[in-house]
Write a protein that holds these residues in place. Structure first.
Motif, PDB file in Angstrom:
ATOM      1  N   GLN A 129     -14.600  14.013   8.513  1.00 38.87           N
ATOM      2  CA  GLN A 129     -13.221  14.074   8.988  1.00 38.87           C
ATOM      3  C   GLN A 129     -12.975  12.837   9.839  1.00 38.87           C
ATOM      4  OE1 GLN A 129     -12.279  17.502  11.344  1.00 38.87           O
ATOM      5  NE2 GLN A 129     -10.253  16.754  11.895  1.00 38.87           N
ATOM      6  N   VAL A 130     -12.141  11.949   9.344  1.00 38.76           N
ATOM      7  CA  VAL A 130     -11.924  10.666  10.009  1.00 38.76           C
ATOM      8  C   VAL A 130     -11.025  10.864  11.232  1.00 38.76           C
ATOM      9  CG1 VAL A 130     -11.047   8.315   9.741  1.00 38.76           C
ATOM     10  CG2 VAL A 130     -12.183   9.449   7.809  1.00 38.76           C
ATOM     11  N   GLN A 131     -11.454  10.328  12.354  1.00 37.90           N
ATOM     12  CA  GLN A 131     -10.662  10.411  13.585  1.00 37.90           C
ATOM     13  C   GLN A 131      -9.975   9.090  13.927  1.00 37.90           C
ATOM     14  OE1 GLN A 131     -13.782  11.959  16.239  1.00 37.90           O
ATOM     15  NE2 GLN A 131     -12.623  13.860  16.341  1.00 37.90           N
ATOM     16  N   ALA A 132     -10.581   7.981  13.545  1.00 35.35           N
ATOM     17  CA  ALA A 132      -9.991   6.673  13.809  1.00 35.35           C
ATOM     18  C   ALA A 132     -10.567   5.664  12.839  1.00 35.35           C
ATOM     19  CB  ALA A 132     -10.270   6.230  15.242  1.00 35.35           C
ATOM     20  N   CYS A 133      -9.744   4.659  12.472  1.00 29.03           N
ATOM     21  CA  CYS A 133     -10.204   3.616  11.555  1.00 29.03           C
ATOM     22  C   CYS A 133      -9.448   2.330  11.852  1.00 29.03           C
ATOM     23  CB  CYS A 133      -9.986   4.031  10.103  1.00 29.03           C
ATOM     24  SG  CYS A 133     -10.675   2.859   8.903  1.00 29.03           S
ATOM     25  N   GLY A 134     -10.183   1.253  12.152  1.00 30.32           N
ATOM     26  CA  GLY A 134      -9.564  -0.030  12.438  1.00 30.32           C
ATOM     27  C   GLY A 134      -9.025  -0.697  11.186  1.00 30.32           C
ATOM     28  N   VAL A 135      -7.968  -1.484  11.359  1.00 26.25           N
ATOM     29  CA  VAL A 135      -7.392  -2.268  10.261  1.00 26.25           C
ATOM     30  C   VAL A 135      -8.072  -3.633  10.280  1.00 26.25           C
ATOM     31  CG1 VAL A 135      -5.294  -3.197   9.229  1.00 26.25           C
ATOM     32  CG2 VAL A 135      -5.211  -1.036  10.514  1.00 26.25           C
ATOM     33  N   CYS A 136      -8.973  -3.845   9.331  1.00 28.37           N
ATOM     34  CA  CYS A 136      -9.813  -5.036   9.287  1.00 28.37           C
ATOM     35  C   CYS A 136      -9.273  -6.024   8.253  1.00 28.37           C
ATOM     36  CB  CYS A 136     -11.247  -4.609   8.938  1.00 28.37           C
ATOM     37  SG  CYS A 136     -12.420  -5.962   8.760  1.00 28.37           S
ATOM     38  N   HIS A 137      -9.557  -7.306   8.477  1.00 26.10           N
ATOM     39  CA  HIS A 137      -9.093  -8.323   7.541  1.00 26.10           C
ATOM     40  C   HIS A 137      -9.670  -8.103   6.149  1.00 26.10           C
ATOM     41  CE1 HIS A 137      -6.730 -12.111   8.178  1.00 26.10           C
ATOM     42  NE2 HIS A 137      -7.034 -12.215   6.901  1.00 26.10           N
TER      43      HIS A 137
ATOM     44  N   VAL B 270       0.844  -1.195   0.000  1.00 30.21           N
ATOM     45  CA  VAL B 270       0.000   0.000   0.000  1.00 30.21           C
ATOM     46  C   VAL B 270       0.877   1.242   0.000  1.00 30.21           C
ATOM     47  CG1 VAL B 270      -1.866  -1.204   1.182  1.00 30.21           C
ATOM     48  CG2 VAL B 270      -0.207   0.098   2.525  1.00 30.21           C
ATOM     49  N   ARG B 271       0.283   2.344  -0.469  1.00 33.56           N
ATOM     50  CA  ARG B 271       1.016   3.616  -0.522  1.00 33.56           C
ATOM     51  C   ARG B 271       0.162   4.725   0.068  1.00 33.56           C
ATOM     52  NH1 ARG B 271       2.446   2.336  -6.458  1.00 33.56           N
ATOM     53  NH2 ARG B 271       0.815   3.826  -6.984  1.00 33.56           N
ATOM     54  N   VAL B 272       0.796   5.665   0.730  1.00 36.57           N
ATOM     55  CA  VAL B 272       0.107   6.859   1.187  1.00 36.57           C
ATOM     56  C   VAL B 272       0.168   7.883   0.053  1.00 36.57           C
ATOM     57  CG1 VAL B 272       0.001   8.718   2.885  1.00 36.57           C
ATOM     58  CG2 VAL B 272       0.659   6.408   3.599  1.00 36.57           C
TER      59      VAL B 272
ATOM     60  N   VAL C 197      -8.871  -3.196  21.082  1.00 39.15           N
ATOM     61  CA  VAL C 197      -7.812  -2.341  20.530  1.00 39.15           C
ATOM     62  C   VAL C 197      -6.467  -2.793  21.074  1.00 39.15           C
ATOM     63  CG1 VAL C 197      -6.945   0.005  20.273  1.00 39.15           C
ATOM     64  CG2 VAL C 197      -9.424  -0.409  20.369  1.00 39.15           C
ATOM     65  N   THR C 198      -5.650  -3.385  20.200  1.00 43.20           N
ATOM     66  CA  THR C 198      -4.311  -3.831  20.602  1.00 43.20           C
ATOM     67  C   THR C 198      -3.311  -2.691  20.535  1.00 43.20           C
ATOM     68  OG1 THR C 198      -4.796  -6.022  19.685  1.00 43.20           O
ATOM     69  CG2 THR C 198      -2.486  -5.508  20.136  1.00 43.20           C
ATOM     70  N   GLU C 199      -3.425  -1.852  19.496  1.00 42.27           N
ATOM     71  CA  GLU C 199      -2.454  -0.773  19.305  1.00 42.27           C
ATOM     72  C   GLU C 199      -3.094   0.318  18.469  1.00 42.27           C
ATOM     73  OE1 GLU C 199       0.874  -2.125  16.997  1.00 42.27           O
ATOM     74  OE2 GLU C 199      -0.362  -2.705  15.282  1.00 42.27           O
ATOM     75  N   THR C 200      -2.576   1.534  18.607  1.00 38.63           N
ATOM     76  CA  THR C 200      -2.949   2.633  17.729  1.00 38.63           C
ATOM     77  C   THR C 200      -1.732   2.987  16.879  1.00 38.63           C
ATOM     78  OG1 THR C 200      -2.420   4.265  19.448  1.00 38.63           O
ATOM     79  CG2 THR C 200      -4.713   3.535  19.276  1.00 38.63           C
ATOM     80  N   ILE C 201      -1.985   3.287  15.600  1.00 33.54           N
ATOM     81  CA  ILE C 201      -0.912   3.521  14.640  1.00 33.54           C
ATOM     82  C   ILE C 201      -1.273   4.721  13.769  1.00 33.54           C
ATOM     83  CG2 ILE C 201      -0.255   1.075  14.602  1.00 33.54           C
ATOM     84  CD1 ILE C 201      -1.769   0.843  11.919  1.00 33.54           C
ATOM     85  N   GLY C 202      -0.372   5.080  12.860  1.00 34.50           N
ATOM     86  CA  GLY C 202      -0.614   6.159  11.913  1.00 34.50           C
ATOM     87  C   GLY C 202      -0.856   5.623  10.511  1.00 34.50           C
ATOM     88  N   LEU C 203      -1.201   6.510   9.584  1.00 41.61           N
ATOM     89  CA  LEU C 203      -1.466   6.104   8.203  1.00 41.61           C
ATOM     90  C   LEU C 203      -0.259   5.426   7.557  1.00 41.61           C
ATOM     91  CD1 LEU C 203      -3.438   9.145   6.696  1.00 41.61           C
ATOM     92  CD2 LEU C 203      -4.328   6.843   7.147  1.00 41.61           C
ATOM     93  N   ASP C 204       0.936   5.799   7.970  1.00 40.24           N
ATOM     94  CA  ASP C 204       2.141   5.240   7.357  1.00 40.24           C
ATOM     95  C   ASP C 204       2.468   3.832   7.852  1.00 40.24           C
ATOM     96  OD1 ASP C 204       3.039   7.612   5.784  1.00 40.24           O
ATOM     97  OD2 ASP C 204       3.137   8.532   7.771  1.00 40.24           O
ATOM     98  N   ASP C 205       1.709   3.328   8.811  1.00 38.39           N
ATOM     99  CA  ASP C 205       2.048   2.048   9.447  1.00 38.39           C
ATOM    100  C   ASP C 205       1.152   0.898   9.019  1.00 38.39           C
ATOM    101  OD1 ASP C 205       3.962   3.461  11.026  1.00 38.39           O
ATOM    102  OD2 ASP C 205       2.360   4.058  12.407  1.00 38.39           O
TER     103      ASP C 205
ATOM    104  N   GLU D 243       0.901  -1.058   6.247  1.00 39.57           N
ATOM    105  CA  GLU D 243       1.516  -2.262   5.673  1.00 39.57           C
ATOM    106  C   GLU D 243       2.064  -3.161   6.776  1.00 39.57           C
ATOM    107  OE1 GLU D 243       2.081  -4.846   2.751  1.00 39.57           O
ATOM    108  OE2 GLU D 243       1.382  -2.825   2.276  1.00 39.57           O
ATOM    109  N   GLN D 244       2.700  -2.553   7.775  1.00 38.54           N
ATOM    110  CA  GLN D 244       3.209  -3.336   8.912  1.00 38.54           C
ATOM    111  C   GLN D 244       2.062  -3.918   9.732  1.00 38.54           C
ATOM    112  OE1 GLN D 244       4.118  -0.297   8.019  1.00 38.54           O
ATOM    113  NE2 GLN D 244       6.351  -0.009   8.153  1.00 38.54           N
ATOM    114  N   ALA D 245       0.949  -3.184   9.824  1.00 37.25           N
ATOM    115  CA  ALA D 245      -0.212  -3.697  10.556  1.00 37.25           C
ATOM    116  C   ALA D 245      -0.784  -4.932   9.871  1.00 37.25           C
ATOM    117  CB  ALA D 245      -1.275  -2.614  10.684  1.00 37.25           C
ATOM    118  N   PHE D 246      -0.783  -4.946   8.533  1.00 37.13           N
ATOM    119  CA  PHE D 246      -1.237  -6.131   7.807  1.00 37.13           C
ATOM    120  C   PHE D 246      -0.348  -7.333   8.136  1.00 37.13           C
ATOM    121  CE2 PHE D 246      -3.254  -3.414   4.261  1.00 37.13           C
ATOM    122  CZ  PHE D 246      -4.517  -3.558   4.808  1.00 37.13           C
ATOM    123  N   ALA D 247       0.954  -7.100   8.221  1.00 40.37           N
ATOM    124  CA  ALA D 247       1.875  -8.191   8.545  1.00 40.37           C
ATOM    125  C   ALA D 247       1.615  -8.727   9.944  1.00 40.37           C
ATOM    126  CB  ALA D 247       3.317  -7.715   8.413  1.00 40.37           C
ATOM    127  N   ARG D 248       1.381  -7.837  10.907  1.00 40.78           N
ATOM    128  CA  ARG D 248       1.098  -8.290  12.275  1.00 40.78           C
ATOM    129  C   ARG D 248      -0.236  -9.024  12.335  1.00 40.78           C
ATOM    130  NH1 ARG D 248       3.660  -3.336  13.357  1.00 40.78           N
ATOM    131  NH2 ARG D 248       1.692  -2.185  13.510  1.00 40.78           N
TER     132      ARG D 248
END
Length: 361
Positions: free
Chosen positions: A35-43, A17-19, A333-341, A343-348
């Motif tokens: 205005q998005v404040q939070a968004c979970g990384v879903c399968h 993925v790219r920002v 909620v296991t962790e909070t991350i930024g938009l740049d993270d 790809e790593q969240a998908f790996a985890r």
């Protein structure tokens, strides 16, 4: 005037993925900019990236979100600028045959924004589940915005936008779990654990979590499972039967979306029991079962669309239950991350290291 914001794009099948800079148009009739404040990384976002949903690349990923309505188009009356909302991907139409029959959670004509967000070169983006919320702002149909109490943390509220609602609804709405029932949940990721929470909320007496990962089984117990089964080392069908007096569970919720785990669910239920499929299969998967077994075991084989939820009814109710301390949405909620993270969240996620990573903006 249109706005330019940062967003996370999946450019092609299995590509990183790219920002990118995203162009968000002004809302048209029936639309809203949030205005998005939070968004979970879903399968499901990972499925989009892998091409497991369709090939309409590039995708603007993200759909499990909460935020503030910034502006609305003409004809919008249910939400207004400043409202705190959870985004949903099944905005009911109110006019289709399901809605007219009083079953809007089965709406056959759910809608999204008519306009498309684009890259700066004009390339149209396909928003994941019609939302596209791995972005600082997104354009949606106003019906995809559900107002809830703004006192709740966005990182918690947004989880109802997909996985947690899907799991709780699979137990409470689709499976109709009730007091004293025995329930088995196959697959103890975010959706499966939410199904466990839903079964406990509904008063199930026995709740069995099934998975191949002991870490996930430990989490399942913390969410309310009374028993756990590691299906890597134990036959899950026999284990469920043993834990239910030899009969099988009243309701078995399959939260993986694979043929082999669906078969386990089918045979782990009691006679006249219910199987609920809430795990999302990929297009090439097929299922084969002896038709005589389907007939002879009776009961119900159901699919759960978004937990068969009605967002306007279920989102505020579940937020209230969270605020009363009756369910703990924050436990997902296991962790909070930024938009740049992401790809790593998908790996985890793939390694099973997280229940939910949540992007906060």
């Amino acid at each position: 005037m249109s706005q330019q914001v940062r967003g996370v794009v999946a450019p092609g099948r299995n590509e990183p993925v790219r920002v990118e800079t995203i162009v968000v148009p002004d809302p048209g009739p029936g639309e809203a900019v949030v205005q998005v404040q939070a968004c979970g990384v879903c399968h499901t976002d990972l499925h989009y990236k892998q091409g497991g949903i369709n090939d309409d690349f590039p995708f603007l990923l993200g759909h499990e979100a909460a935020g503030i309505v910034e502006s609305v188009g003409s004809g919008v009356t249910d939400v207004a600028p400043g409202d705190f909302v959870i985004l949903n991907w099944r905005a009911v139409c109110g006019n289709c045959r399901a809605c007219r029959r009083g079953r809007p959670w089965y709406c056959f004509d759910t809608h999204n924004a008519r306009q498309r967000m684009t890259l700066t070169d004009g390339t149209e983006l396909t928003p994941a589940l019609g939302i596209g919320a791995f972005a600082e702002k997104t354009l949606v149909a106003a019906g995809q915005c559900t107002k809830v109490d703004p006192a709740v943390a966005p990182s918690v509220a947004g989880l109802l936008g997909c996985g947690v609602m899907a799991g709780i609804g699979a137990a409470v709405n689709t499976g109709a779990v009730t007091r004293g029932d025995t329930v088995a949940v196959i697959g103890c990721g975010g959706v499966g654990d939410a199904a466990i929470v839903g079964a406990r909320l509904a008063g199930a007496a026995t709740i069995i979590g099934v998975d191949i990962d002991d870490r996930k089984l430990e989490t399942a117990r913390s969410m309310g499972a009374t028993h756990t089964v590691n299906s890597r080392s134990t036959d899950p069908v026999e284990a469920v039967r043993e834990l239910t007096g030899g009969f099988g569970a009243d309701v078995v919720i399959e939260a993986v979306g694979r043929p082999e785990t669906y078969r386990q669910a089918f045979y782990a239920r009691d006679l006249a029991g219910t199987v609920v499929l809430v795990g999302v299969p990929t297009p090439e998967m097929t299922l084969e079962l002896p038709l005589l077994d389907v007939f002879g075991r009776g009961g119900s084989l159901k699919s759960s669309w978004y937990g068969d939820c009605l967002p306007s009814r279920d989102f505020p109710m579940l937020i209230d239950l969270h605020q009363q301390g009756r369910i703990d949405l924050g436990a997902f909620v296991t962790e909070t991350i930024g938009l740049d993270d992401i790809e790593q969240a998908f790996a985890r996620m793939h390694e099973g290291d997280v229940l939910r990573s949540v992007v906060t903006l």
